[in-house]
Structures are given as structure tokens and as C-alpha cells.
Design a protein around this motif. Structure first.
Motif, PDB file in Angstrom:
ATOM      1  N   GLY A 201     -10.716 -36.223 -23.476  1.00 28.76           N
ATOM      2  CA  GLY A 201     -10.163 -37.372 -22.766  1.00 28.76           C
ATOM      3  C   GLY A 201     -11.259 -38.281 -22.236  1.00 28.76           C
ATOM      4  N   HIS A 202     -12.307 -37.685 -21.667  1.00 32.09           N
ATOM      5  CA  HIS A 202     -13.446 -38.496 -21.216  1.00 32.09           C
ATOM      6  C   HIS A 202     -14.073 -39.245 -22.393  1.00 32.09           C
ATOM      7  CE1 HIS A 202     -13.781 -37.306 -17.031  1.00 32.09           C
ATOM      8  NE2 HIS A 202     -13.662 -36.028 -17.363  1.00 32.09           N
ATOM      9  N   ALA A 203     -14.229 -38.549 -23.512  1.00 32.72           N
ATOM     10  CA  ALA A 203     -14.833 -39.185 -24.685  1.00 32.72           C
ATOM     11  C   ALA A 203     -14.002 -40.375 -25.150  1.00 32.72           C
ATOM     12  CB  ALA A 203     -14.983 -38.163 -25.808  1.00 32.72           C
ATOM     13  N   LEU A 204     -12.695 -40.253 -25.083  1.00 29.17           N
ATOM     14  CA  LEU A 204     -11.827 -41.347 -25.525  1.00 29.17           C
ATOM     15  C   LEU A 204     -11.820 -42.501 -24.530  1.00 29.17           C
ATOM     16  CD1 LEU A 204      -9.080 -39.071 -26.968  1.00 29.17           C
ATOM     17  CD2 LEU A 204     -10.311 -40.817 -28.265  1.00 29.17           C
ATOM     18  N   ILE A 205     -11.891 -42.189 -23.253  1.00 24.87           N
ATOM     19  CA  ILE A 205     -12.013 -43.252 -22.250  1.00 24.87           C
ATOM     20  C   ILE A 205     -13.272 -44.073 -22.526  1.00 24.87           C
ATOM     21  CG2 ILE A 205     -12.475 -43.674 -19.797  1.00 24.87           C
ATOM     22  CD1 ILE A 205     -10.615 -41.225 -19.242  1.00 24.87           C
TER      23      ILE A 205
ATOM     24  N   THR B   5     -11.229 -47.544 -15.641  1.00 31.23           N
ATOM     25  CA  THR B   5     -10.889 -46.583 -14.593  1.00 31.23           C
ATOM     26  C   THR B   5     -11.589 -47.045 -13.322  1.00 31.23           C
ATOM     27  OG1 THR B   5     -12.739 -45.164 -15.291  1.00 31.23           O
ATOM     28  CG2 THR B   5     -10.554 -44.600 -16.121  1.00 31.23           C
ATOM     29  N   PRO B   6     -10.849 -47.165 -12.229  1.00 33.45           N
ATOM     30  CA  PRO B   6     -11.447 -47.753 -11.022  1.00 33.45           C
ATOM     31  C   PRO B   6     -12.544 -46.912 -10.399  1.00 33.45           C
ATOM     32  CG  PRO B   6      -9.220 -46.964 -10.588  1.00 33.45           C
ATOM     33  CD  PRO B   6      -9.418 -46.889 -12.063  1.00 33.45           C
TER      34      PRO B   6
ATOM     35  N   GLU C 159     -10.827 -41.436 -13.419  1.00 30.48           N
ATOM     36  CA  GLU C 159     -11.158 -41.020 -14.786  1.00 30.48           C
ATOM     37  C   GLU C 159     -10.857 -39.538 -14.988  1.00 30.48           C
ATOM     38  OE1 GLU C 159     -14.957 -40.606 -17.809  1.00 30.48           O
ATOM     39  OE2 GLU C 159     -14.898 -42.305 -16.418  1.00 30.48           O
ATOM     40  N   GLU C 160     -11.188 -38.720 -13.998  1.00 30.13           N
ATOM     41  CA  GLU C 160     -10.897 -37.288 -14.114  1.00 30.13           C
ATOM     42  C   GLU C 160      -9.391 -37.047 -14.221  1.00 30.13           C
ATOM     43  OE1 GLU C 160     -12.971 -35.061 -14.712  1.00 30.13           O
ATOM     44  OE2 GLU C 160     -14.876 -35.963 -14.139  1.00 30.13           O
TER      45      GLU C 160
END
Length: 253
Positions: free
Chosen positions: A135-139, A146-147, A152-153
């Protein structure tokens, strides 16, 4: 990708096609997609490394991700001994790291709680962690706004929920519930949250996974039905819709 990883991925794709003839099992070209890599573990982590290898955890997750998503570049997914650094995603190198030593600690907590052997819950936690880091990689890949770090987490947790609950997967439901229990055990072992941890507190993450599991299929989980979880079906719909909108540029048809 190592020769072993290629052979394992091919075997997993074949198994998927045999069990679901209409499925499309995509293997990425060497320059793109989620690529598994295994590093030599420290002596204390060899048991966990062997467990992950025996169950093909990294290969299974990366195959699932590559079947679902068509990324424009390569993201390495490494399992390694991290000496306490913690699992994570590095946007500079586009590399996910799953740390054997994190899972060694999870095994200890499960065994103290009576899960002996703890192979099944540990592999479930590994799967949930890999989807979270993806998910982090896709963000990063999609440039999603993400504010702050906490947001983000939370979004990465929701991506893990999407991957594990889509298509009504019973194994995914169990994986999320096991991960929720792992957060409960961690919270009991370390009741004071780490002020430097960007993640939500462990009890909050545990409840988020239970809410998603219940919200995705309320009829399957009557024991999870409580008044505070009444909004969970709506929460799950929002999670699924939001992530699918974000993923539209890389979703395979």
C-alpha cells in the motif's frame, strides 16, 4: 528475480489457473511489477526464514499483486534480517522489506498466548504486513495525496484490507482477524504507545481490521456484530471504492 522465485511464481500461477480457470495470472517482466527477493537470514532468524520459504509467502503475495495490478516499474520485495529496523517501504529505492526479526517477535507473542506452534498466525501476519507495505508503495507510485504520516499508514492498512477481502476470500478474512489479534497481543505486551510510531495505536489497527472484516460480509461474522460496528459496512464500502478509484490507472482488466 532469482531462478527459484521464477519457478515458484510460475508454479503458483499454474495452481491459480487450475483452481480458477477464468483467472488471469500475470507475471511481470523483469523490469516491472513486484519482484520477490530473499536475503540470507541472521542465525536467530533462520527458523522464520525457513517458515516463509516453505509456505512461499513472498511469492504468493507478489503473484497476487501482479495478477491484480500492472505497475509501470519494478518494486523489489525483500525478506531479510533487519536488526531491529522494522519492516517498511523505501521510496528512494522502491523496495519493500519484510523483517524476519519482526516476525520472530510475533511468534514469541503468539506462543506466549498459547498458539504452539505459531506457524499459521505468523504467516498470516507476514501476508498482512506485505500487503500493508505494498500500500505504501502504491501511494508512492500513484502520487496519492496523504496529509501526514498517520494518514498514509491508515491508507496502507486499508489497502491490505482491500487485497485480503476482495472477492469474499475466506482466507483473507482469517488473515485480517489473525493480524488483528497480533495487534492485540502487541498492545498487551507494550501498553504504552511509541510516540515516534506513525502508525495508529495497535488497538485501533486491530479494530480497523475487525471492522473491515465484518463490514465486507456481515452475515459471515455474526460474532463480530456489535453496536459500535454498525457503521462498518459503510466504512468498508468507502475503503473499497476509494482504493479502486486510486488504483484505476494500474488495475488489470
Amino acid at each position: 528475480m532469482t531462478l527459484r522465485a521464477i519457478r515458484t511464481t510460475t508454479a503458483l500461477c499454474t495452481a491459480l489457473l487450475l483452481t480458477a480457470p477464468l483467472a488471469s495470472c500475470q507475471q511481470p517482466s523483469p523490469g516491472r511489477g513486484f519482484i520477490p527477493r530473499h536475503e540470507e537470514p541472521a542465525p536467530a532468524d533462520r527458523e522464520i526464514a525457513t517458515l516463509l520459504d516453505r509456505h512461499h509467502i513472498t511469492e504468493t503475495v507478489t503473484t497476487d499483486l501482479n495478477t491484480y495490478l500492472d505497475l509501470p516499474h519494478r518494486i523489489e520485495v525483500a525478506t531479510r534480517s533487519c536488526a531491529g529496523e522494522g519492516s517498511g517501504y523505501d521510496p528512494d529505492t522502491r523496495r519493500i522489506e519484510l523483517c524476519y526479526d519482526d516476525l520472530t517477535e510475533d511468534r514469541r507473542l503468539f506462543e506466549q498466548a498459547g498458539d504452539t506452534p505459531a506457524d499459521e498466525p505468523v504467516t498470516a501476519v507476514a501476508r498482512e504486513t506485505l500487503y500493508h507495505e505494498a500500500g505504501h508503495a502504491l501511494i508512492d507510485t500513484l502520487g496519492l495525496p496523504t496529509p501526514d504520516d498517520r494518514a498514509e499508514e491508515d491508507a496502507a492498512d486499508r489497502f491490505a484490507q482491500l487485497m485480503l477481502l476482495r472477492d469474499g476470500r475466506p482466507d483473507g478474512e482469517q488473515t485480517l482477524l489473525t493480524a488483528a489479534r497480533a495487534y492485540d497481543l502487541a498492545a498487551a505486551a507494550h501498553p504504552e504507545p511509541d510516540p515516534e510510531d506513525e502508525h495508529a495505536p495497535d488497538p485501533v489497527r486491530a479494530e480497523s481490521h475487525r471492522c473491515a472484516t465484518y463490514g465486507a460480509a456481515p452475515a459471515h461474522h455474526p460474532t463480530l456484530a456489535t453496536p459500535p460496528r454498525a457503521p462498518c459496512p459503510h466504512t468498508w464500502t468507502t475503503t473499497r471504492t476509494t482504493w479502486l478509484q486510486h488504483l484505476a490507472p494500474v488495475l488489470r482488466s
